[in-house]
Design a protein around this motif. Structure first.
Motif, PDB file in Angstrom:
ATOM      1  N   UNK A   1     -59.336  45.263  63.773  1.00 21.14           N
ATOM      2  CA  UNK A   1     -60.355  45.785  62.871  1.00 21.14           C
ATOM      3  C   UNK A   1     -60.436  47.296  62.980  1.00 21.14           C
ATOM      4  N   UNK A   2     -60.986  47.913  61.947  1.00 17.58           N
ATOM      5  CA  UNK A   2     -61.121  49.372  61.952  1.00 17.58           C
ATOM      6  C   UNK A   2     -62.166  49.817  62.961  1.00 17.58           C
ATOM      7  N   UNK A   3     -61.943  50.987  63.576  1.00 16.15           N
ATOM      8  CA  UNK A   3     -62.890  51.546  64.528  1.00 16.15           C
ATOM      9  C   UNK A   3     -63.816  52.539  63.869  1.00 16.15           C
ATOM     10  N   UNK A   4     -64.366  53.475  64.672  1.00 18.70           N
ATOM     11  CA  UNK A   4     -65.321  54.423  64.113  1.00 18.70           C
ATOM     12  C   UNK A   4     -65.085  55.862  64.559  1.00 18.70           C
ATOM     13  N   UNK A   5     -63.915  56.147  65.183  1.00 21.08           N
ATOM     14  CA  UNK A   5     -63.582  57.500  65.596  1.00 21.08           C
ATOM     15  C   UNK A   5     -62.697  58.130  64.519  1.00 21.08           C
TER      16      UNK A   5
ATOM     17  N   UNK B   1     -47.340  49.969  74.142  1.00 18.60           N
ATOM     18  CA  UNK B   1     -47.836  49.309  72.945  1.00 18.60           C
ATOM     19  C   UNK B   1     -49.299  48.929  73.081  1.00 18.60           C
ATOM     20  N   UNK B   2     -49.708  48.492  74.266  1.00 18.98           N
ATOM     21  CA  UNK B   2     -51.129  48.163  74.463  1.00 18.98           C
ATOM     22  C   UNK B   2     -51.990  49.417  74.380  1.00 18.98           C
ATOM     23  N   UNK B   3     -51.486  50.507  74.932  1.00 21.79           N
ATOM     24  CA  UNK B   3     -52.225  51.770  74.822  1.00 21.79           C
ATOM     25  C   UNK B   3     -52.341  52.207  73.373  1.00 21.79           C
ATOM     26  N   UNK B   4     -51.262  52.034  72.619  1.00 24.96           N
ATOM     27  CA  UNK B   4     -51.286  52.382  71.200  1.00 24.96           C
ATOM     28  C   UNK B   4     -52.286  51.507  70.450  1.00 24.96           C
ATOM     29  N   UNK B   5     -52.274  50.202  70.741  1.00 24.97           N
ATOM     30  CA  UNK B   5     -53.180  49.283  70.055  1.00 24.97           C
ATOM     31  C   UNK B   5     -54.633  49.638  70.331  1.00 24.97           C
ATOM     32  N   UNK B   6     -54.933  49.958  71.581  1.00 26.23           N
ATOM     33  CA  UNK B   6     -56.310  50.313  71.932  1.00 26.23           C
ATOM     34  C   UNK B   6     -56.766  51.573  71.203  1.00 26.23           C
TER      35      UNK B   6
ATOM     36  N   UNK C   1     -59.797  54.178  65.928  1.00 25.96           N
ATOM     37  CA  UNK C   1     -59.731  55.173  64.872  1.00 25.96           C
ATOM     38  C   UNK C   1     -60.144  54.627  63.510  1.00 25.96           C
ATOM     39  N   UNK C   2     -60.655  55.511  62.682  1.00 25.94           N
ATOM     40  CA  UNK C   2     -60.927  55.212  61.289  1.00 25.94           C
ATOM     41  C   UNK C   2     -60.636  56.461  60.471  1.00 25.94           C
ATOM     42  N   UNK C   3     -60.460  56.288  59.178  1.00 25.43           N
ATOM     43  CA  UNK C   3     -60.192  57.409  58.277  1.00 25.43           C
ATOM     44  C   UNK C   3     -61.449  57.693  57.471  1.00 25.43           C
TER      45      UNK C   3
ATOM     46  N   UNK D   1     -55.246  56.192  55.474  1.00 25.94           N
ATOM     47  CA  UNK D   1     -55.795  54.860  55.749  1.00 25.94           C
ATOM     48  C   UNK D   1     -54.695  53.815  55.698  1.00 25.94           C
ATOM     49  N   UNK D   2     -53.813  53.919  54.701  1.00 26.58           N
ATOM     50  CA  UNK D   2     -52.702  52.969  54.604  1.00 26.58           C
ATOM     51  C   UNK D   2     -51.814  53.030  55.833  1.00 26.58           C
ATOM     52  N   UNK D   3     -51.488  54.236  56.271  1.00 21.95           N
ATOM     53  CA  UNK D   3     -50.648  54.392  57.458  1.00 21.95           C
ATOM     54  C   UNK D   3     -51.328  53.812  58.697  1.00 21.95           C
ATOM     55  N   UNK D   4     -52.623  54.021  58.822  1.00 19.40           N
ATOM     56  CA  UNK D   4     -53.352  53.488  59.976  1.00 19.40           C
ATOM     57  C   UNK D   4     -53.356  51.962  59.951  1.00 19.40           C
TER      58      UNK D   4
END
Length: 512
Positions: A406-410, A434-439, A444-446, A457-460
């Protein structure tokens, strides 16, 4: 007569629009100029078994071998048997391929068992194709919307079958509107802008794939991103075609040693994933500095005649590659994954087709064979237009289904996403990275609703799902290399299909 909306104006979109217009009302949509696409920048050529000493069977065998056990034999057969006829159709549409004494000139590229790659303008094949097809399309009475960004697919849930009913677009004034359609053909290209270093133009932000993702359409093989071995190691990483190595250029480390035969018996002509990793490891051993591509043995006259675009690019950056080896580095190049389709471009959503790099036909498997991309776009876009109004088949999807974060808020900007993907989801990967990247991606959010923000947003969205897919594939295969699982495994000799759960789709739509 159906109303057909085609999104994208590379070879796949232009062929689809051109052929569909014979029987249907066609609307062509592109977020840039009509002639701007990845196709325009394709250098090496287009591969097809056009010559007496070659065969579709040999081409298919090379394709499957490069695909490292994941190619769909049925779609490979379509590509290689129908491909020669489609290339002749291109010639009939005005594409002027290079010739010697009236015969098509052909080149050699890595992992091909025969010289079957034809080219135009030396190293300007994509530009020649794009120019001819744009000219052909301009002769038709099509409704064309340039500088029009597709924000999302419009879905009709009112009937017994969920189907696409149009696209939501944003124009240059920021006005949002809907273009209605009976059929939508996505030909919107790949997502090379996922990575800091890429050979792709700025328009390659995965818009069609991300829109399909949010609509719940089945995607596949997102972990397989091909890194081209040789881009000039300067700002913008301009591509140095594989055809240069096919004609005899060699790779050297900074001490002048030819290192690729330590990696693979085919040396510089090993499959792309092998050469890219070989270069990456050589760079790591010398502190991250680029390796060198030595084309000096080919001579100035030949380089200027056969590779005029690369010659100009080298000169523009201060390199004389006729006398001195040039610095090169791998760069993100082509996504084998995308929207899962059948052999006619049909997707899991009724009325929605996908062709070109946005699609995953199964042809490329885990690693695309050089110069098969233009041919795939051509062959399957052609096939799609043959079945636009046919009965929609039951879409089969039997592989593992993956969820998405799900989208985050940073708030995040595009460069941050690109750096993270390059550092942790690039040529080499590991569970920890990969786990660090996923976290991080989950946080993050756009923020914003400009076209640039929507692209980011599409890239994220696609970055999150790519990481998920890469984590699930606990093996190394083709372009997906796990340092913690360096061998391939029979347990993973299948594609992974990916969808977003309905609960996340509802949440995502609420933010639009």
């Amino acid at each position: 007569m159906a109303r057909v909306v085609v999104v994208g104006t590379g070879i796949a979109g232009l062929i689809a629009a051109y052929r569909a217009s014979a029987e249907h009302d066609v609307v062509l949509v592109t977020k840039a100029d009509l002639g701007e696409s990845n196709t325009k920048y394709a250098q090496g050529g287009i591969a097809a078994a056009l010559f007496p000493d070659d065969s579709a069977e040999a081409h298919a065998a090379d394709t499957v071998r490069a695909g490292d056990g994941l190619c769909d034999p049925a779609t490979v057969d379509v590509l290689c048997t129908e491909g020669p006829g489609r290339v002749r159709d291109l010639i009939a549409l005005g594409v002027e391929f290079d010739r010697i004494n009236g015969e098509l000139e052909r080149g050699h590229e890595a992992a091909h068992s025969a010289r079957r790659v034809i080219h135009a303008g030396g190293d300007a094949t994509g530009l020649a194709i794009e120019t001819a097809l744009v000219a052909a399309v301009r002769t038709l009475a099509l409704e064309v919307h340039e500088h029009t960004f597709m924000r999302d697919l419009v879905i009709d849930d009112s009937g017994p079958d969920r189907r696409v009913s149009g696209i939501e677009v944003v124009d240059t004034a920021g006005v949002v509107r809907v273009i209605d359609a009976d059929i939508v053909i996505l030909a919107s290209g790949g997502a090379g802008q996922l990575y800091t270093h890429t050979t792709n133009p700025l328009v390659a932000t995965g818009d069609g794939t991300a829109a399909a993702l949010r609509a719940g359409v089945v995607l596949a093989d997102l972990e397989f991103y091909q890194f081209h071995p040789t881009a000039l190691a300067v700002a913008g990483t301009p591509l140095i075609s594989e055809a240069v190595r096919g004609e005899g250029a060699v790779l050297l480390d900074e001490h002048g040693r030819r290192f690729m035969f330590d990696v693979h018996p085919d040396g510089e002509l090993a499959p792309r994933d092998v050469v890219a990793r070989g270069i990456a490891n050589a760079m790591a051993a010398q502190g991250g500095r680029p390796v060198l591509l030595d084309a000096t043995a080919l001579g100035r006259d030949y380089l200027e005649q056969r590779f005029p675009g690369i010659d100009r690019s080298c000169a523009a950056h201060g390199f004389d590659w006729a006398t001195t080896p040039i610095p090169v580095t791998p760069a993100a190049h082509y996504w084998m994954g995308g929207i899962r389709t059948d052999a006619h471009g049909r997707t899991s959503l009724r009325g929605l087709f996908a062709v070109g790099e946005v699609a995953c036909t199964g042809v490329h498997g885990a690693n695309r064979l050089a110069s098969n991309s233009l041919l795939e776009s051509l062959a399957f876009a052609w096939r799609a237009t043959d079945v636009l109004t046919d009965a929609w088949p039951q879409f089969a999807s039997t592989a593992t289904t993956l969820g998405a974060a799900a989208a985050g808020d940073v708030p995040v900007d595009r460069a941050q996403v690109q750096r993270l993907m390059w550092d942790l989801v690039g040529i080499e990967r590991s569970a920890a990275g990969l786990r660090a990247a996923a976290a991080q991606l989950e946080e993050w959010t756009v923020v914003g609703d400009s076209v640039s923000d929507l692209e980011t947003r599409n890239l994220l969205d696609l970055a999150r799902l790519t990481v998920t897919a890469a984590l699930c594939r606990e093996e190394s295969r083709g372009a997906h290399w796990r340092t913690d699982f360096p061998e391939s495994s029979a347990l993973f000799a299948q594609s992974f299909d990916c969808v977003v759960p309905a609960s996340l789709r509802v949440k995502e739509e609420a933010t639009l």
